[in-house]
Every structure is written in C-alpha cells, then in structure tokens.
Scaffold this motif. Sequence first.
Motif: not given
Length: 225
Positions: A62, A67, A87, A89, A91, A108, A174-176
Amino acid sequence: TSAHWGYTGPVGPEHWADLDKKNFVCSAGTQQSPININSAVKADIPHIAIGWHKGGGNMVNNGHTIQINMPQGSTLTRGDRVYELVQFHFHAPSEHHVAGKSFPMEVHFVHKDTQSGTLGVLGVFLTPGATNASFAALAAAFPELPNGEVTIDEVNPNWLLPASLGYWTYEGSLTTPPCAENVEWMVAMEPVDVDPADIQRFASLYPSNARPIHSPNRRFIVRQS
Ligand code: SG7
Ligand code: ZN
C-alpha cells in the motif's frame, strides 16, 4: 483520500500533523503509539484467546507497508470483548520498544471490536532465527511495487504467533496518520523467529517504516500478574 505521508523528509512523522490539520491528530494526541515498554503494572487481566482460521487472502503493497487482508471469520477474544481480524501488516524495525530496544520487525494483527468499532491490534516482534515457513511463503510473494497486489491461496496467521501469549496492553493510537486514539494495544512478550533472509526481503522494500516512540504521558502499561 488523505494527504501523502511517509517516514522521512518533509512528509516524515514530525510533520504528519501539519499535512492534514483537520484529520491528523498525530501531534495533538496524548495517547499516541508506539511507546517504549519499560515498566508494567501487574494485574489480573484476561487471557487472549485466538480464533484465527487459515484462508485465502490478498496481499497488497500500500506504499507504507505490505498488508495481508483476511477473509471474515477470524476472532480474538479478550474477556468479554470480541474482535474480528481484518488484516495484518509489517514494520521494520519494530515500532514498540522493550526496555529501550527495538526488534528487527513487528507484525500488527489489526482487529475490530464487533460491538464498538474500537480497534484491537496485537503486535508480535520478529527476530532472526529459524525459518518460519509461513512468513517465508509471504516474503517470497511480497508485491514489490506500490499498489502491487497478489492473491494468496492460503495464509495461516497462526504460524506467526509465539508459543506463549503473555502480553502487555495499553491504550494508544494508530501508528500512521490519522493517528486516531481508538486502539487497544496488545503486545506479545515472546518474539517469533523468522529467517533473516526474509527480514532482509521486507527491509529491501521498506527499510524504515516505524514511527518513533511517544511519551506514555499518564498511561499505564499492564501485564498479567
Ligand atoms: C498500515 O498501518 C496499514 C493501515 C493501518 C495503519 O499503514 O495497514 O491499514 C489500512 C487499511 O490502510 O491503518 C486503520 C488501519 O488499520 C495503522 O495501523 S497500525 O496502527 O496497526 N500500525
Ligand atoms: Zn502497524
């Protein structure tokens, strides 16, 4: 659609809040993630019960991570709360730190509380060691280009779980972007071994997609007593 953000330069983490002042709470928030886990309060908290099923999924690049979108029907239950796996994904390096140190990767597992819409994200650290066949199969098929997508006939997320499910938990975000503070974080204490070559495969696509750690402010981190 949301503002273009990234991990370095003028669209990096310290600028996220400025990229969309209305929707990104990345600087205004006081319960941001990730954090460094360096002390925890012991309490009688519920065990995590995993009810994940293998199934077909689709894996997308993405532009921020790789993801894997999961079919409906997999759950994580914690006390009286039931979360549905949406989902997972990756890091690199890990976003959460433990006693001041990061791990090479963190996966995550993003779940949604079927009642409230709150998210429950289970983080698992990945470390170099024995090959994890499931992660190896995913790594071999990582879509290399942003917006790339592949169908996976069968993915079994259970293979990315540690043997023991002891965990830390805290209230975060959220970390984004938009950094929304509606996440119940659960971070597994025991890391999972994966082939260092597979870590390298992810790191060749996303060498650094970890948000820096944030102050816990007034939050407590809780672990099972
Ligand atoms: C990744 O991390 C994506 C996002 C995810 C975000 O960039 O997996 O997922 C989608 C659907 O874009 O955001 C809402 C959401 O799941 C933040 O997730 S995280 O806090 O677990 N890192
Ligand atoms: Zn994440």
